[in-house]
Design an enzyme around this catalytic site. Structure first.
Site, PDB file in Angstrom:
ATOM      1  N   ARG A  45       0.854  -1.185   0.000  1.00  0.00           N
ATOM      2  CA  ARG A  45       0.000   0.000   0.000  1.00  0.00           C
ATOM      3  C   ARG A  45       0.893   1.239   0.000  1.00  0.00           C
ATOM      4  NH1 ARG A  45      -2.426   3.129   4.729  1.00  0.00           N
ATOM      5  NH2 ARG A  45      -3.726   4.629   3.630  1.00  0.00           N
ATOM      6  N   HIS A  97      -2.762  11.038   0.649  1.00  0.00           N
ATOM      7  CA  HIS A  97      -2.192  10.815   1.984  1.00  0.00           C
ATOM      8  C   HIS A  97      -1.526  12.110   2.443  1.00  0.00           C
ATOM      9  CE1 HIS A  97      -0.602   7.467   4.814  1.00  0.00           C
ATOM     10  NE2 HIS A  97      -0.377   8.638   5.390  1.00  0.00           N
ATOM     11  N   GLU A 149      -7.016   8.471   6.340  1.00  0.00           N
ATOM     12  CA  GLU A 149      -7.265   9.143   7.621  1.00  0.00           C
ATOM     13  C   GLU A 149      -7.763  10.581   7.469  1.00  0.00           C
ATOM     14  OE1 GLU A 149      -3.856   8.794  10.184  1.00  0.00           O
ATOM     15  OE2 GLU A 149      -3.988   6.608  10.267  1.00  0.00           O
ATOM     16  N   ASN A 164      -7.149   1.883   9.852  1.00  0.00           N
ATOM     17  CA  ASN A 164      -5.870   2.153  10.499  1.00  0.00           C
ATOM     18  C   ASN A 164      -6.101   2.174  11.998  1.00  0.00           C
ATOM     19  OD1 ASN A 164      -4.840   2.483   7.946  1.00  0.00           O
ATOM     20  ND2 ASN A 164      -4.203   4.611   8.219  1.00  0.00           N
ATOM     21  N   TYR A 215      -4.114   1.715  15.910  1.00  0.00           N
ATOM     22  CA  TYR A 215      -2.880   1.614  16.679  1.00  0.00           C
ATOM     23  C   TYR A 215      -3.113   1.450  18.176  1.00  0.00           C
ATOM     24  CZ  TYR A 215      -0.353   3.314  12.524  1.00  0.00           C
ATOM     25  OH  TYR A 215       0.180   3.451  11.262  1.00  0.00           O
ATOM     26  N   GLU A 223      -3.283  -0.078   8.153  1.00  0.00           N
ATOM     27  CA  GLU A 223      -2.097   0.278   8.952  1.00  0.00           C
ATOM     28  C   GLU A 223      -2.248  -0.280  10.354  1.00  0.00           C
ATOM     29  OE1 GLU A 223      -0.950   4.411   9.234  1.00  0.00           O
ATOM     30  OE2 GLU A 223      -1.370   4.759   7.095  1.00  0.00           O
TER      31      GLU A 223
END
Length: 472
Positions: free
Chosen positions: A84, A129, A174, A314, A316, A382
């Protein structure tokens, strides 16, 4: 023996599960003024000085513009099935508009896609991005509705030039960060801070419309011949109630973060009810006659609803959430939520001050998406963890990924339709306002050496074995 086999089978992933890695154009490419590329907002932001740790820039970064074959060889060595990466809008349209098309910029991406396919790696392309052409920012950027058509022109050109070989497209990465960190907090380019109660909502409104238009363009003009898929990547922290009395606050928080974009696209074409009610009430408390949250027309809602073929996630980390009422005098996108976030002191923290290791949060996020958005096809676009040294011995990174992948696997057993997992990141790279002080890569890059040599970390070997076994 039967029990052992069952346990082993549980640890394996479905045949065809995608294992990949990710990067972004500004963070790795360098070559900021090479081959006709235009200036983007991060070029401007970093060159102004005062915005990034040590005033570092992405002018050279990992120099992947010149070293893409080396990067692909690293991926091939590990066995990744997909890569990606994002396109630099200003490399292709230096002034942001179709009239400024630069074929030399597009050629770089043609060459990269061909190199990936030669090595049996699937290209997964992100159109945006965060590196907006400065020429478009000069006329308002994501606050100016004309950007919807400019983005569509850019998307169409990319489909035309790359779509015969690219089958996975992501419109935006995002958008929450684009609209809050860049247009509200001011931590990211272009660094706006003066209007945190309005600019983020205006930005999001146009991004959602631009996404839907680019999806419809693919659907009506390219899908029949190219047979690809177009989605969007949304970032989400799991929002855990701080105690049993705080479930409404936690739900409000995740709706403001994820639902802001996911609800229009995957549900009914409009913002979550709690956002409409909350921002409306907060606006009235300020004495405003109209809500600061813009409204979609019925025609726009019909156009937006269902405009995605998969759900990019994404993820985290996780936060604990409780209610905290904020004064109308301190109006902002964040304060509109009337929440307060914290962390459990027992959670291990990465180098990034925001990143705590909470693997069970991923399972909860995926199950939330399954329940809230009609169980869509999901790819983790991600997931990763940072350190401050880039050391080759990164057992903490192996622990982080192992625990998050196992949490994802539990969600899949819960019925979540996850078809791939993407590591952030292939390389240590330019980490936005933190420059090169935080490192997410499974390959070390020596930024003090002009040739930018790459060296695999221990985690690269761990991933090679994981992928070869398609599981643990």
């Amino acid at each position: 023996m039967a029990c052992l086999r069952t346990e082993q089978q549980i640890q394996k992933f479905p045949e065809g599960f995608l294992w990949g890695t990710a990067t972004a154009s500004y963070q790795i490419e360098g070559a900021w003024n090479v081959d006709g590329k235009g200036v983007n907002v991060w070029d401007t932001f970093t060159h102004e000085g005062g915005h990034v740790v040590n005033n570092e820039t992405g002018d050279v970064a990992c120099d992947s513009y010149h070293k893409y074959k080396q990067d692909v060889a690293l991926m091939k060595q590990i066995g990744f099935s997909h890569y990606r990466f994002s396109l630099s809008w200003a490399r292709i349209f230096p002034d942001g508009n179709a009239a400024s098309y630069n074929d030399l910029g597009m050629q770089y991406y043609r060459d990269l896609v061909d190199e990936l396919l030669t090595n049996d790696i699937i290209p997964m392309v992100t159109l945006y991005h965060w590196d907006l052409p400065q020429a478009l920012q000069d006329v308002g950027g994501w606050l100016n509705e004309s950007i919807v058509d400019h983005f569509n022109d850019y998307a169409r050109k990319c489909y035309q030039e790359l779509g015969s070989k690219v089958k996975y497209w992501i419109t935006h990465n995002e958008p929450y960060e684009t609209c809050w960190s860049a247009y509200g907090l001011g931590e990211d380019a272009p660094g706006f801070t003066a209007h945190p109660s309005t600019y983020p909502y205006q930005c999001a409104h146009n991004i959602i419309k631009s996404h839907a238009k680019a999806w419809h363009t693919y659907d009506s003009e390219f899908r029949a011949t190219q047979k690809g898929k177009v989605g969007i990547t949304l970032n989400v922290e799991w929002k855990e109630p701080k105690d049993s009395t705080q479930t409404a606050a936690a739900d409000r928080s995740i709706q403001f973060m994820l639902g802001w974009f996911a609800h229009p696209i995957y549900t009914n074409g409009d913002y979550p009810d709690v956002m409409i009610q909350q921002v409306g009430r907060k606006s009235r408390e300020q004495g405003l006659e109209e809500s600061r949250l813009p409204k979609f027309s019925q025609e726009e809602m019909d156009f937006i609803k269902g405009s995605s073929d998969f759900f990019g996630v994404n993820h985290y980390t996780t936060r604990l959430v409780e209610e905290k009422i904020h004064s109308p005098a301190d109006a902002s996108f964040l304060n509109d939520q009337d929440t307060l976030e914290s962390v459990d002191p027992s959670w291990p923290r990465a180098a990034s001050k925001w990143l705590y290791e909470v693997p069970w949060g991923l399972r909860k996020v995926l199950n939330f998406i399954k329940a809230e958005y009609n169980n869509p096809e999901i790819i983790i676009t991600e997931n990763g963890v940072s350190d401050s040294t880039g050391d080759l011995d990164d057992d903490f990174r192996i622990r982080y990924h192992s625990s998050y992948i196992q949490s994802m696997q539990k969600a899949m057993r819960d019925g979540c339709k996850v078809f791939g997992y993407t590591i952030w990141s292939l390389l240590d790279n330019f980490e936005w306002a933190l420059g090169y002080s935080e490192k997410f890569g499974i390959h070390q890059v020596d930024f003090s050496n002009s040739s930018r040599p790459r060296r695999p970390k221990k985690s690269a070997s761990w991933f090679k074995e994981l992928i070869a076994n398609n599981g643990f």
